[in-house]
Design an enzyme around this catalytic site. Sequence first.
Site, short mmCIF file in Angstrom:
data_model
loop_
_atom_site.label_atom_id
_atom_site.label_comp_id
_atom_site.label_asym_id
_atom_site.label_seq_id
_atom_site.Cartn_x
_atom_site.Cartn_y
_atom_site.Cartn_z
CG HIS A 239 81.24 57.13 50.47
ND1 HIS A 239 81.69 58.33 50.00
CD2 HIS A 239 81.67 56.19 49.58
CE1 HIS A 239 82.36 58.16 48.88
NE2 HIS A 239 82.37 56.86 48.60
C1 BDR Z 1 77.06 55.97 48.67
O1 BDR Z 1 76.67 55.18 47.56
C2 BDR Z 1 76.78 53.82 47.86
O2 BDR Z 1 77.40 53.16 46.79
C3 BDR Z 1 77.55 53.73 49.16
O3 BDR Z 1 77.11 52.62 49.92
C4 BDR Z 1 77.26 55.03 49.83
O4 BDR Z 1 76.07 54.96 50.59
C5 BDR Z 1 78.31 56.77 48.27
O5 BDR Z 1 78.01 57.61 47.19
#
Ligand code: BDR
Length: 321
Positions: A239
Amino acid sequence: MSKYLWIDCDPGVDDAATILLAHQSQKFQPIGISTVAGNATHRHTFDNARRLVHLIPADTPVYPGAEKPLIRELTTAPYVHGVDSLGGIQLPASESEKTTESKKAWDALYEALCRYGDDLEVLAIGPLTNIAIALAKYPDFAQRLKRLIIMGGAAKGGNYTPAAEFNIYVDPEAAEKVFMSGIPIFMFGLDVTLQSYLTEEDLDALENQSSPQAKFMVDCLQLSKEFAKTKNLKGVPLHDVCTLLYLEKPKLFSFKKAWVRVETGGEITRGKTVTDLYSDKQMEPKNTQVALVVRREDFAQLFLEMMNRYSKGSLCKHIYI
Ligand code: BDR
Ligand code: CA
């Protein structure tokens, strides 16, 4: 080197990947990292950021930020990021942990903004608490920041609840302040980040790289890989990495401009990023460029290429073997 980079983060496996890649950029120089509570408590996200900087090795300063959301209790994500939030991998403590930067995240970021102006790109890849505090403390913060590149939200769906993505769910009040601030926002939400994954073959290619940083990354990603399998995803989504690879190669992504606000009142819709993208009601202002499509293979290739720069540069085998 034309630009400077700030990373506000909550490492976190994909935050860790973003920090490692950022230090191999040939376009941007990382000048500051600030941490926020999110994937784990702030004690962990702060220590992890400092240990990652040591692993690189670099001397980028790490500034401590908010230990909890603006008004809510902290929600963390150990089921994705593991104990201590680096996929269960413990990096050795660094010398820098004996001292702590005396400046807080929002003060250091504001100073950097005053100094570098439009030459500063800011990535926010955790809950938006630190940015909201900066906005509240410095009335000209929003005017000074040319844009904010975030990982958070989704035009459709959620990952923490059916309605909300994790970063926005954790601190919806902060997110709403940021979306309402007038700062032009580039939003990398689940719409595009779930398409931005590494396949088994990509992970094998990473494993074949010779650097300790690549080895760390492979180990760190194992838990996320298992988690992705339970969700029937085609690979491990990176992500947060989208924000950095966008800066490296903007053409990897396509966007649509939209009006975006955040639900703070609802119970089952807490943290939903409401957009007018798929609605017959069109709203103003269109405050956000929402990333919707990625060229996945080029994304993975660039990730591997940038990680491979560690194999060619200075190694620090004593730190992670
Ligand atoms: C986001 O949530 C976190 O767990 C990850 O680092 C990312 O920023 C994804 O939904
Ligand atoms: Ca994150």
